[in-house]
Design a protein around this motif. Sequence first.
Motif, PDB file in Angstrom:
ATOM      1  N   VAL A  14       0.841  -1.203   0.000  1.00 54.77           N
ATOM      2  CA  VAL A  14       0.000   0.000   0.000  1.00 54.77           C
ATOM      3  C   VAL A  14       0.875   1.251   0.000  1.00 54.77           C
ATOM      4  O   VAL A  14       0.626   2.195  -0.754  1.00 54.77           O
ATOM      5  CB  VAL A  14      -0.985  -0.022   1.181  1.00 54.77           C
ATOM      6  N   GLU A  15       1.898   1.269   0.843  1.00 52.63           N
ATOM      7  CA  GLU A  15       2.787   2.431   0.870  1.00 52.63           C
ATOM      8  C   GLU A  15       3.481   2.618  -0.465  1.00 52.63           C
ATOM      9  O   GLU A  15       3.646   3.747  -0.944  1.00 52.63           O
ATOM     10  CB  GLU A  15       3.803   2.298   2.004  1.00 52.63           C
ATOM     11  N   SER A  16       3.884   1.527  -1.076  1.00 58.59           N
ATOM     12  CA  SER A  16       4.540   1.581  -2.381  1.00 58.59           C
ATOM     13  C   SER A  16       3.590   2.106  -3.457  1.00 58.59           C
ATOM     14  O   SER A  16       3.964   2.952  -4.279  1.00 58.59           O
ATOM     15  CB  SER A  16       5.062   0.187  -2.746  1.00 58.59           C
ATOM     16  N   MET A  17       2.357   1.627  -3.445  1.00 60.85           N
ATOM     17  CA  MET A  17       1.373   2.073  -4.420  1.00 60.85           C
ATOM     18  C   MET A  17       1.105   3.573  -4.282  1.00 60.85           C
ATOM     19  O   MET A  17       1.069   4.307  -5.267  1.00 60.85           O
ATOM     20  CB  MET A  17       0.065   1.295  -4.265  1.00 60.85           C
ATOM     21  N   TRP A  18       0.940   4.043  -3.050  1.00 58.86           N
ATOM     22  CA  TRP A  18       0.636   5.455  -2.837  1.00 58.86           C
ATOM     23  C   TRP A  18       1.791   6.363  -3.231  1.00 58.86           C
ATOM     24  O   TRP A  18       1.580   7.422  -3.811  1.00 58.86           O
ATOM     25  CB  TRP A  18       0.198   5.716  -1.397  1.00 58.86           C
ATOM     26  N   ILE A  19       3.030   5.958  -2.944  1.00 60.11           N
ATOM     27  CA  ILE A  19       4.143   6.833  -3.327  1.00 60.11           C
ATOM     28  C   ILE A  19       4.258   6.888  -4.845  1.00 60.11           C
ATOM     29  O   ILE A  19       4.584   7.928  -5.414  1.00 60.11           O
ATOM     30  CB  ILE A  19       5.479   6.441  -2.652  1.00 60.11           C
ATOM     31  N   GLN A  20       3.939   5.790  -5.505  1.00 61.55           N
ATOM     32  CA  GLN A  20       3.939   5.794  -6.975  1.00 61.55           C
ATOM     33  C   GLN A  20       2.878   6.760  -7.491  1.00 61.55           C
ATOM     34  O   GLN A  20       3.109   7.499  -8.437  1.00 61.55           O
ATOM     35  CB  GLN A  20       3.689   4.387  -7.514  1.00 61.55           C
TER      36      GLN A  20
ATOM     37  N   ASN B 141      12.157   6.659   2.372  1.00 66.00           N
ATOM     38  CA  ASN B 141      13.005   7.717   1.814  1.00 66.00           C
ATOM     39  C   ASN B 141      12.279   8.458   0.688  1.00 66.00           C
ATOM     40  O   ASN B 141      12.405   9.677   0.556  1.00 66.00           O
ATOM     41  CB  ASN B 141      14.335   7.154   1.325  1.00 66.00           C
ATOM     42  N   GLN B 142      11.525   7.739  -0.104  1.00 68.80           N
ATOM     43  CA  GLN B 142      10.745   8.377  -1.166  1.00 68.80           C
ATOM     44  C   GLN B 142       9.671   9.290  -0.578  1.00 68.80           C
ATOM     45  O   GLN B 142       9.399  10.369  -1.117  1.00 68.80           O
ATOM     46  CB  GLN B 142      10.112   7.319  -2.073  1.00 68.80           C
ATOM     47  N   TYR B 143       9.069   8.879   0.541  1.00 68.89           N
ATOM     48  CA  TYR B 143       8.082   9.728   1.208  1.00 68.89           C
ATOM     49  C   TYR B 143       8.739  10.999   1.751  1.00 68.89           C
ATOM     50  O   TYR B 143       8.151  12.083   1.696  1.00 68.89           O
ATOM     51  CB  TYR B 143       7.365   8.985   2.339  1.00 68.89           C
ATOM     52  N   LEU B 144       9.953  10.874   2.283  1.00 67.26           N
ATOM     53  CA  LEU B 144      10.649  12.066   2.782  1.00 67.26           C
ATOM     54  C   LEU B 144      10.892  13.066   1.662  1.00 67.26           C
ATOM     55  O   LEU B 144      10.713  14.270   1.841  1.00 67.26           O
ATOM     56  CB  LEU B 144      11.965  11.671   3.442  1.00 67.26           C
ATOM     57  N   VAL B 145      11.280  12.572   0.495  1.00 65.30           N
ATOM     58  CA  VAL B 145      11.475  13.456  -0.652  1.00 65.30           C
ATOM     59  C   VAL B 145      10.144  14.110  -1.026  1.00 65.30           C
ATOM     60  O   VAL B 145      10.072  15.323  -1.230  1.00 65.30           O
ATOM     61  CB  VAL B 145      12.071  12.682  -1.850  1.00 65.30           C
ATOM     62  N   ALA B 146       9.097  13.323  -1.089  1.00 60.31           N
ATOM     63  CA  ALA B 146       7.771  13.848  -1.459  1.00 60.31           C
ATOM     64  C   ALA B 146       7.256  14.850  -0.433  1.00 60.31           C
ATOM     65  O   ALA B 146       6.503  15.761  -0.774  1.00 60.31           O
ATOM     66  CB  ALA B 146       6.778  12.700  -1.626  1.00 60.31           C
ATOM     67  N   SER B 147       7.681  14.710   0.821  1.00 60.70           N
ATOM     68  CA  SER B 147       7.194  15.614   1.861  1.00 60.70           C
ATOM     69  C   SER B 147       7.727  17.031   1.689  1.00 60.70           C
ATOM     70  O   SER B 147       7.247  17.960   2.346  1.00 60.70           O
ATOM     71  CB  SER B 147       7.547  15.075   3.254  1.00 60.70           C
TER      72      SER B 147
ATOM     73  N   GLU C  78      13.564   2.082   1.771  1.00 63.59           N
ATOM     74  CA  GLU C  78      13.545   2.704   0.441  1.00 63.59           C
ATOM     75  C   GLU C  78      12.268   3.501   0.214  1.00 63.59           C
ATOM     76  O   GLU C  78      12.310   4.638  -0.256  1.00 63.59           O
ATOM     77  CB  GLU C  78      13.708   1.637  -0.642  1.00 63.59           C
ATOM     78  N   VAL C  79      11.131   2.933   0.545  1.00 65.20           N
ATOM     79  CA  VAL C  79       9.873   3.637   0.301  1.00 65.20           C
ATOM     80  C   VAL C  79       9.730   4.827   1.248  1.00 65.20           C
ATOM     81  O   VAL C  79       9.236   5.884   0.859  1.00 65.20           O
ATOM     82  CB  VAL C  79       8.654   2.687   0.341  1.00 65.20           C
TER      83      VAL C  79
END
Length: 159
Positions: A49-55, A85-91, A82-83
């Motif tokens: 779910v976390e992977s889908m949402w960050i995508q 870290n992607q959320y931190l970038v998106a934040s 990894e996911v």
Amino acid sequence: MNKNLLNYHFWATNKLLDHLGTLPEGLLSKEIPNVFPNILKTLEHLYAVESMWIQRIQGYNFSALPETTFENIPQAREAFSEVHNQYLVASNEEENKLINYQNTKGQTFCNQLWDIFIHIVNHGTYHRGNITSMLRQLGERGISTDFIVYLRESNDKGI
């Protein structure tokens, strides 16, 4: 944007993974009646779910959960790292940024970025609770991943 809620989510997931890493691996795949058939399947769902949402946040249109399989806790820890870290970038994006996406039924929706973050945190809290329930069913102890515990530990460490 106050990133405390996202940091809490990352902390809680890592704290749970730390605890699960101390348990015999066979215990994590032992089938028990709960929301998911075992602890690893619950972790796989949480990650998917976390992977889908960050995508979706990144502009990719994923309308189905990605297939995810964890063999062990170190593998899960790497994937979550990894996911997250992607959320931190998106934040770093504007919190009111609109995210257009399709759900798993193909319906189109639009939500603000920060609302999606709140959804991810809430979803994680729910499934960490499922895992705590599963641990107790298996005769193991759970751990506290309450937000107030995060705040106390963060203040103690100067985070």
